[in-house]
Design a protein around this motif. Structure first.
Motif, PDB file in Angstrom:
ATOM      1  N   GLN A   1      76.199  74.660  30.765  1.00  0.00           N
ATOM      2  CA  GLN A   1      75.391  74.081  32.014  1.00  0.00           C
ATOM      3  C   GLN A   1      75.422  72.765  31.758  1.00  0.00           C
ATOM      4  N   PRO A   2      74.976  72.042  32.922  1.00  0.00           N
ATOM      5  CA  PRO A   2      75.125  70.581  32.758  1.00  0.00           C
ATOM      6  C   PRO A   2      73.343  70.365  32.604  1.00  0.00           C
ATOM      7  N   GLU A   3      72.950  70.655  31.509  1.00  0.00           N
ATOM      8  CA  GLU A   3      71.479  70.286  31.094  1.00  0.00           C
ATOM      9  C   GLU A   3      71.480  70.288  29.558  1.00  0.00           C
TER      10      GLU A   3
ATOM     11  N   SER B   1      68.164  68.135  33.301  1.00  0.00           N
ATOM     12  CA  SER B   1      69.367  68.175  34.035  1.00  0.00           C
ATOM     13  C   SER B   1      69.964  66.664  33.675  1.00  0.00           C
TER      14      SER B   1
ATOM     15  N   SER C   1      73.279  66.037  35.269  1.00  0.00           N
ATOM     16  CA  SER C   1      74.284  65.892  36.277  1.00  0.00           C
ATOM     17  C   SER C   1      74.177  64.318  36.873  1.00  0.00           C
ATOM     18  N   ASP C   2      73.135  64.039  37.388  1.00  0.00           N
ATOM     19  CA  ASP C   2      73.008  62.731  37.714  1.00  0.00           C
ATOM     20  C   ASP C   2      73.282  61.697  37.023  1.00  0.00           C
TER      21      ASP C   2
ATOM     22  N   GLU D   1      76.983  61.630  36.204  1.00  0.00           N
ATOM     23  CA  GLU D   1      77.568  60.729  37.528  1.00  0.00           C
ATOM     24  C   GLU D   1      77.537  59.334  37.442  1.00  0.00           C
TER      25      GLU D   1
ATOM     26  N   PHE E   1      81.747  66.531  33.837  1.00  0.00           N
ATOM     27  CA  PHE E   1      81.199  67.772  33.452  1.00  0.00           C
ATOM     28  C   PHE E   1      81.848  68.796  33.639  1.00  0.00           C
TER      29      PHE E   1
ATOM     30  N   THR F   1      81.905  72.895  33.399  1.00  0.00           N
ATOM     31  CA  THR F   1      81.214  74.164  33.288  1.00  0.00           C
ATOM     32  C   THR F   1      82.070  75.160  32.529  1.00  0.00           C
TER      33      THR F   1
END
Length: 400
Positions: A41-43, A61, A63-64, A67, A73, A75
């Motif tokens: 997971q992106p965390e 998180s 994700s941002d 980016e 990323f 999964t």
């Protein structure tokens, strides 16, 4: 699909490896190389806080953030490492087997609690090692309120008197009273092989541990170990049986099983031995970092521990050095001579020490204030601001 740098894991070492690799790539003003992170997971899960309540919130998180710095990323769950073929196989979110190639691999897959072959352990114990297991424990504790009061319901046995065991035990009385009522006759016991209370953490911190346990009513069974667990409690090696519906295992840790798929020397925890640049000894294209690496922190014979205190700087170095290798630049030697501990001790406060001899510097409320700062601010990832995030990933940043 291929990545120039593939990082397995989005824990402390994995996240900071990605940021540090992106930092060096940005400085080189190159746009022909890629950085990928493979994780479930992106965390970033804030594992050092899993002994606390509200475990589901102990994550951030990325994700941002990824980016913003140009990190891709992926999964999935990594399952196989083919060092000769420079590829990693993984299972994606649809349960399909996938494969990704790499030029440089950074193994940041972390660690897990060790579960020895103690009868009943697999079936009847809880742990605070991973978010899923810590949430399972939290749900179990909440369910105790629906049970009739009894010694077993009101008793928690914490197996292991190391860092995690002590933090879990000293936090537990307040957690139980919140759930069972302020007048509930709760009982928390620590079972530890050490001859004395807090033996694993040194003489400097021991008085604080004793004071905190006395205030919270936490009992110790020192010099003993658990030989069996059943649905009703635990049996100790001295023959004593302790009735408990809640047995928490914190004894021992081992590196990710993925380390076994990489040829190299290992320590007793399964960590791969690495050189000064965190490259796995005997491997040309693989770096290990965080809990998967046995790395020297100084010239005195000390090595990194399996904590975020070492994982974050190690990530800054492994990501930088893997990218430097691809760019033809000089790597940076990993050294982290400063060592501190900050042990949470429940309502009593916390104990902060410096040095490998753990000389006590702060305790009680002063220690607690620092612990809260560490747990709620310092160990969290930076904001999704490219310039700030890349600056924070400098491997030569001062460690205070």
């Amino acid at each position: 699909m291929k990545s120039n740098i593939l990082i397995i894991g989005s824990g402390f070492a994995g996240v900071w490896s990605a940021l540090s690799a992106a930092r060096l790539l940005d400085q080189a003003q190159r746009d022909d190389l890629s950085i990928s992170v493979l994780a479930p997971q992106p965390e970033l899960r804030i594992r050092p806080r899993f002994y606390e309540a509200d475990v589901h919130s102990m994550k951030a998180s990325v994700s941002d953030l990824f980016e913003a710095v140009g990190v891709r990323f992926i999964t999935g769950n990594a399952e196989g490492i083919d060092a000769a073929g420079r590829s990693v196989s993984y299972t994606d979110t649809n349960g399909q087997r996938q494969q990704i190639g790499y030029e440089r691999l950074i193994l940041a897959a972390g660690s897990q609690v060790a579960r020895p072959a103690v009868p009943g352990l697999a079936e009847h114990v809880f742990d605070v090692d991973q978010m899923e297991s810590a949430i399972k424990l939290e749900q179990h504790l909440a369910g105790l309120a629906a049970l009739p009061t009894s010694p077993a319901r009101n008793t928690v046995v914490v197996c292991g008197g190391g860092f995690t065991g002590i933090e879990t035990a000293t936090e537990m009385p307040a957690r139980l009273r919140t759930l069972l009522g302020s007048d509930a006759p709760v009982r928390v016991l620590v079972v530890d092989r050490g001859a004395k209370i807090g033996a694993a953490l040194g003489a400097g911190i021991t008085p604080s541990i004793i004071a905190a346990c006395e205030q919270a009513g936490v009992e110790w069974r020192a010099g003993t170990s658990v030989v069996a667990v059943d649905a009703g409690g635990v049996t100790l090696d001295n023959g004593e049986y302790i009735a408990s519906n809640t047995v928490i295992w914190t004894v021992g840790v081992k590196a990710s099983p993925l380390t076994a798929q990489v040829d190299g020397e290992r320590d007793n925890f399964g960590r791969l031995k690495v050189d000064d640049h965190l490259r796995v000894i005997g491997q040309e294209h693989i770096y290990a970092t965080g809990d998967t690496a046995w790395a020297a922190v100084d010239e005195l014979g000390n090595h990194a521990l399996m904590t975020c205190q070492h994982a974050i700087p190690m990530g800054r170095h492994s990501g930088n050095n893997a990218m430097a290798d691809l760019l033809g630049m000089q790597p940076v030697v990993y050294r982290q001579p400063k060592y501190v501990t900050c042990l949470d001790l429940g309502d009593w406060g916390a104990a902060f020490s410096e040095g490998w001899e753990r000389e006590l510097k702060l305790h009680g409320q002063e220690g607690k204030d620092l612990k809260r700062q560490i747990n709620s601010v310092w160990i969290y990832p930076p904001a999704a601001d490219r310039a700030l995030a890349l600056a924070a990933a400098d491997p030569l940043i001062a460690i205070v």
